[in-house]
Design an enzyme around this catalytic site. Sequence first.
Site, short mmCIF file in Angstrom:
data_model
loop_
_atom_site.label_atom_id
_atom_site.label_comp_id
_atom_site.label_asym_id
_atom_site.label_seq_id
_atom_site.Cartn_x
_atom_site.Cartn_y
_atom_site.Cartn_z
N LYS A 1 -2.83 18.88 26.55
CA LYS A 1 -1.48 19.32 26.86
C LYS A 1 -0.57 18.10 27.10
CE LYS A 1 -1.90 23.76 26.39
NZ LYS A 1 -1.13 24.53 25.42
N TYR B 1 -8.39 19.83 28.59
CA TYR B 1 -7.17 20.62 28.66
C TYR B 1 -6.00 19.74 29.08
CZ TYR B 1 -4.11 24.60 29.48
OH TYR B 1 -3.06 25.50 29.43
#
Length: 168
Positions: free
Chosen positions: A94, A90
């Site tokens: 991002k 994650y």
Amino acid sequence: TSETDVRTLARKLSDTTIDLLINNAGLLQDEKLGSIDIDSIRTQMEINAYAPLRIVEALVSQIPEGGKIANITSRMGSIADNDSGGRYGYRASKAALNAFGKSLAMDLKPRGIAVAQLHPGYVQTRMVNFGGLISPEESAKGLAARIDGLNLENTGSFWHSSGEELPW
């Protein structure tokens, strides 16, 4: 994540002017050192980073001067603000989206298109088992304000929905 679906979308929207493109995709998995799942990380990169870039590539010709692109990212994509580790896929996905967004901002500024990376906040959604700090409505209100304030002077910025500029 489907190239075919992106081409279909672009074909269906080919006669549509897009004043505001919001890329909102998110998959959060919980990898920890000692149990790294590279396939999970790859999937998060596909959804959280590559898909938004693919969408921009497919639709950018329909965004006019004065148009805007808002990439919904996460504070967890900040390298400077990582004080807890973990969640490798994650965080990396991002951070990649943030890098893509910054490059898009530089490349599209001459065309009069502004781009922002926006963190919605820790929102009470299914992704976090509804344990967030703010409601979806509060987050949406803040994101709308950031998008309204987006222009060529602040293109490429990374903001929290509250208005705080976030560190890279």
